[in-house]
Design a protein around this motif. Structure first.
Motif, PDB file in Angstrom:
ATOM      1  N   MET A  24     -14.337  11.866  90.935  1.00 38.89           N
ATOM      2  CA  MET A  24     -13.625  11.967  92.192  1.00 38.89           C
ATOM      3  C   MET A  24     -14.447  12.196  93.359  1.00 38.89           C
ATOM      4  O   MET A  24     -15.293  13.023  93.551  1.00 38.89           O
ATOM      5  CB  MET A  24     -12.572  13.181  92.352  1.00 38.89           C
ATOM      6  CG  MET A  24     -11.986  11.927  93.463  1.00 38.89           C
ATOM      7  SD  MET A  24      -9.650  13.688  93.743  1.00 38.89           S
ATOM      8  CE  MET A  24      -9.731  12.406  95.526  1.00 38.89           C
ATOM      9  N   GLU A  37      -5.210  16.183 105.489  1.00 36.28           N
ATOM     10  CA  GLU A  37      -4.980  14.597 104.542  1.00 36.28           C
ATOM     11  C   GLU A  37      -5.022  13.444 105.170  1.00 36.28           C
ATOM     12  O   GLU A  37      -3.555  13.704 105.765  1.00 36.28           O
ATOM     13  CB  GLU A  37      -4.774  14.472 103.185  1.00 36.28           C
ATOM     14  CG  GLU A  37      -6.184  15.124 101.930  1.00 36.28           C
ATOM     15  CD  GLU A  37      -5.710  16.042 100.932  1.00 36.28           C
ATOM     16  OE1 GLU A  37      -4.956  15.649 100.833  1.00 36.28           O
ATOM     17  OE2 GLU A  37      -6.446  16.053 100.060  1.00 36.28           O
ATOM     18  N   TYR A  62      -3.511   9.107 104.383  1.00 33.65           N
ATOM     19  CA  TYR A  62      -3.628   8.227 103.352  1.00 33.65           C
ATOM     20  C   TYR A  62      -3.363   6.693 103.763  1.00 33.65           C
ATOM     21  O   TYR A  62      -3.249   7.026 104.280  1.00 33.65           O
ATOM     22  CB  TYR A  62      -2.240   8.852 102.613  1.00 33.65           C
ATOM     23  CG  TYR A  62      -1.920  10.415 102.243  1.00 33.65           C
ATOM     24  CD1 TYR A  62      -1.841  10.239 100.551  1.00 33.65           C
ATOM     25  CD2 TYR A  62      -1.889  11.694 103.039  1.00 33.65           C
ATOM     26  CE1 TYR A  62      -2.126  12.077 100.356  1.00 33.65           C
ATOM     27  CE2 TYR A  62      -2.078  12.543 101.873  1.00 33.65           C
ATOM     28  CZ  TYR A  62      -1.764  13.208 101.142  1.00 33.65           C
ATOM     29  OH  TYR A  62      -2.225  14.210 100.513  1.00 33.65           O
ATOM     30  N   THR A 105      -2.390   2.521  99.233  1.00 34.88           N
ATOM     31  CA  THR A 105      -2.566   2.628  97.696  1.00 34.88           C
ATOM     32  C   THR A 105      -1.818   4.240  97.606  1.00 34.88           C
ATOM     33  O   THR A 105      -1.528   5.044  96.202  1.00 34.88           O
ATOM     34  CB  THR A 105      -4.311   3.560  97.658  1.00 34.88           C
ATOM     35  OG1 THR A 105      -4.293   4.219  98.189  1.00 34.88           O
ATOM     36  CG2 THR A 105      -4.933   1.654  97.150  1.00 34.88           C
ATOM     37  N   GLU A 106      -0.974   4.981  98.484  1.00 35.62           N
ATOM     38  CA  GLU A 106      -0.671   6.076  98.247  1.00 35.62           C
ATOM     39  C   GLU A 106      -1.887   7.436  97.541  1.00 35.62           C
ATOM     40  O   GLU A 106      -1.181   8.573  98.556  1.00 35.62           O
ATOM     41  CB  GLU A 106       0.635   6.033  97.877  1.00 35.62           C
ATOM     42  CG  GLU A 106       1.479   5.331  97.620  1.00 35.62           C
ATOM     43  CD  GLU A 106       2.620   5.441  96.430  1.00 35.62           C
ATOM     44  OE1 GLU A 106       3.105   6.395  96.689  1.00 35.62           O
ATOM     45  OE2 GLU A 106       3.048   4.116  96.176  1.00 35.62           O
ATOM     46  N   GLU A 107      -2.922   6.580  98.469  1.00 36.19           N
ATOM     47  CA  GLU A 107      -3.747   8.217  97.748  1.00 36.19           C
ATOM     48  C   GLU A 107      -4.502   8.110  99.586  1.00 36.19           C
ATOM     49  O   GLU A 107      -4.862   7.417 100.076  1.00 36.19           O
ATOM     50  CB  GLU A 107      -4.856   7.383  96.668  1.00 36.19           C
ATOM     51  CG  GLU A 107      -4.308   6.657  95.862  1.00 36.19           C
ATOM     52  CD  GLU A 107      -5.229   5.682  94.779  1.00 36.19           C
ATOM     53  OE1 GLU A 107      -6.512   5.670  95.256  1.00 36.19           O
ATOM     54  OE2 GLU A 107      -5.526   5.962  93.180  1.00 36.19           O
ATOM     55  N   TRP A 113      -7.048   9.271 101.427  1.00 37.11           N
ATOM     56  CA  TRP A 113      -9.092   8.801 101.634  1.00 37.11           C
ATOM     57  C   TRP A 113      -9.829   9.533 102.282  1.00 37.11           C
ATOM     58  O   TRP A 113     -10.948   8.973 102.596  1.00 37.11           O
ATOM     59  CB  TRP A 113      -8.755   7.233 102.282  1.00 37.11           C
ATOM     60  CG  TRP A 113      -8.135   6.887 103.344  1.00 37.11           C
ATOM     61  CD1 TRP A 113      -6.842   7.257 104.416  1.00 37.11           C
ATOM     62  CD2 TRP A 113      -9.616   6.926 104.432  1.00 37.11           C
ATOM     63  NE1 TRP A 113      -7.359   6.545 105.996  1.00 37.11           N
ATOM     64  CE2 TRP A 113      -8.991   6.550 105.943  1.00 37.11           C
ATOM     65  CE3 TRP A 113     -10.739   6.901 104.755  1.00 37.11           C
ATOM     66  CZ2 TRP A 113      -9.491   6.717 107.660  1.00 37.11           C
ATOM     67  CZ3 TRP A 113     -11.409   5.929 105.686  1.00 37.11           C
ATOM     68  CH2 TRP A 113     -10.393   6.430 107.028  1.00 37.11           C
ATOM     69  N   LYS A 144       2.729   0.347  93.206  1.00 36.02           N
ATOM     70  CA  LYS A 144       2.080   1.506  94.058  1.00 36.02           C
ATOM     71  C   LYS A 144       1.363   0.470  95.915  1.00 36.02           C
ATOM     72  O   LYS A 144       1.420  -0.176  95.663  1.00 36.02           O
ATOM     73  CB  LYS A 144       0.254   2.054  93.408  1.00 36.02           C
ATOM     74  CG  LYS A 144      -0.572   1.053  93.911  1.00 36.02           C
ATOM     75  CD  LYS A 144      -1.872   1.817  93.694  1.00 36.02           C
ATOM     76  CE  LYS A 144      -2.873   0.732  93.409  1.00 36.02           C
ATOM     77  NZ  LYS A 144      -3.699   1.256  93.095  1.00 36.02           N
TER      78      LYS A 144
END
Length: 494
Positions: free
Chosen positions: A1, A25, A27, A31-33, A35, A364
């Protein structure tokens, strides 16, 4: 990662971690991730930033600059934004999910705000007073306030920061900015350009973090002279309470439940497109979103059909694709709020015409379909409360008097749209509607020359326009005794 990009805060001309060394963080809504990571500020960091801004205001080269010199710096900042517009647009799109093509247009226009205020820099002046005492000469001068606290939201951080930053700097103030924890990255990228433009250390500072403790400490700090806030009403209430501690001036640019009114003589195609732009642009995440559409009964069916036809074809998806027409909501919490209000609308008897759920083709991302409800009146919660999402309420009306009453049946007072051919009616209704901004046969038009702001739950004060620069200044009155005669006995009234 891959390791996440880290953003530090900017205080006194230096990039630094927070006092605690902590990060949080941010987001990508598509993507709900996570970054990137952003420095998690605290009260100690706010103190450092405010002290830096205060010292820069009192004793740095900034304090001794002429208005013309400050104007040149502000113009240079605008030029740098133009040069780096693509990168700024991409970062904001990544951070809050706005369409890249919308962000390109918005960021490309931002320099105009800096140019406009830079052009006003050497046109700030006081006036002489026609004092009723022959031996006295009196005049006023305009002076900056001092340290400005700017609190900016997640939906349009670059634009809404610009509305505060440009006039505050031209007026000669220093500033501490607290961006939303949801989308801080684009503002931090812009601050790199502040440094490159040549502003002295401490003039512009950014403390990232959460409302508690960063926002709370900043807005109540005794050295802060003005708070410029854009956001929600609950946060605004805390800011107003905090201002009782430092007596700071406050500008609140809050939400709205703006009406879009379509009269029987309106161009139906234009009206439909204007309504769609007003509520589904930026996925409905706009303070001026036209979330209530009032359609005259004679044109109701025609306009409703055009609305449904076009909304059914809106392409929802990746905000970085040029053919995407609607992106995700900025946060999971916002998505859940929209879902809650759709359920309320159904429970209260609203007729769901289209939308009302998450898109089935996307597995997503915080996406929600553009949604239209039909209502027989203006009494349900979803016609009265701000949703801040892609949900439109459509209500019929019969005449001018009725629609004015319906449009004004709200606790908000930010914006309104009127679609009509009769110019007399346009003027009458624009005057009668309680809103700080009224668009006629258009919607969501902006310019640095025109102010924005509202009343009621939409806040108070104005941002943008000529007058904004004076909101960041105060008058000083100077008395000069021109007589050479001895000063008389002080106990004899003059």
């Amino acid at each position: 990662m891959n390791e996440l990009k880290k953003y530090q805060m900017y205080i006194n001309g230096e990039w630094s971690d927070s006092s605690s060394g902590e990060y949080f963080e941010s987001y990508n809504p598509a993507t709900e991730e996570a970054w990137c990571q952003v420095a998690k500020g605290n009260a100690e960091d706010v103190e450092r930033a405010v002290q830096a801004a205060h010292q820069a205001f009192l004793s740095s080269g900034w304090a001794n600059m002429t208005f013309t010199e400050r104007g040149r710096l502000v113009r240079r900042l605008g030029e740098l934004i133009a040069e780096h517009s693509e990168g700024l647009a991409k970062v904001e799109s990544l951070d809050n999910g706005k369409l890249i093509r919308e962000m390109r247009g918005q960021v490309n226009y931002l320099p105009e705000f800096f140019y406009y205020y830079a052009g006003l820099a050497d046109k700030i002046h006081g006036r002489t007073l026609p004092i009723d005492k022959k031996e006295m000469f009196a005049f006023t001068s305009k002076e900056p306030l001092g340290v400005i606290a700017a609190i900016t939201p997640w939906n349009s951080p670059l634009y809404l920061t610009t509305l505060k930053l440009a006039p505050a700097l031209v007026a000669g103030n220093t500033i501490v900015i607290k961006p939303s924890e949801v989308s801080s990255a684009s503002l931090l990228e812009l601050v790199k350009l502040v440094e490159e433009a040549g502003f002295p250390p401490g003039v512009v500072n950014v403390v990232t973090g959460f409302g508690m403790p960063v926002g709370d400490t900043l807005t109540s700090h005794p050295l802060v002279r003005r708070v410029a806030f854009t956001g929600g009403s609950e946060s605004a209430r805390h800011i107003v309470q905090n201002s009782a501690q430092n007596f700071a001036q406050v500008t609140l640019e809050l939400g709205g439940k703006s009406p879009n009114i379509v009269f029987e003589d309106a161009n139906p195609d234009n009206a439909a497109m204007g309504i769609i732009a007003g509520i589904f642009g930026a996925s409905g995440q706009s303070c001026v979103a036209g979330s209530r559409a009032f359609l005259h009964v004679d044109i109701y069916d025609e306009v409703m059909k055009k609305l449904v036809d076009r909304v059914s074809k809106i392409k929802i998806g990746d905000p970085f694709l040029d053919d995407t027409e609607m992106g995700p909501l900025a946060t999971k919490a916002q998505l859940e709020r929209v879902e809650k209000f759709v359920a309320i609308g159904l429970d209260e008897g609203g007729k769901l015409v289209i939308g009302g759920q998450r898109p089935k083709h996307l597995d997503k991302g915080w996406y929600f379909e553009p949604t239209i409800f039909e209502h027989s009146d203006n009494l349900s919660r979803i016609t009265k409360e701000e949703i801040f999402g892609p949900v439109l309420s459509v209500i019929p009306f019969k005449d001018e008097e009725e629609v004015i009453q319906l449009a004004n049946s709200t606790d908000y007072g930010l914006a309104a749209g009127i679609w009509v051919s009769d110019i007399g009616k346009a003027h009458r209704v624009a005057k009668a509607i309680r809103a700080g901004i009224v668009w006629v046969n258009t919607y969501r038009s902006i310019s640095p020359i025109a102010a924005i702001g509202g009343s009621g739950l939409s806040g108070y004060g104005r941002e943008g326009g000529y007058e904004a620069i004076h909101d960041y200044m105060q008058d000083k009155v100077v008395w000069v005794n021109t007589s050479s005669d001895p000063i008389p006995d002080p106990f004899i009234m003059r």
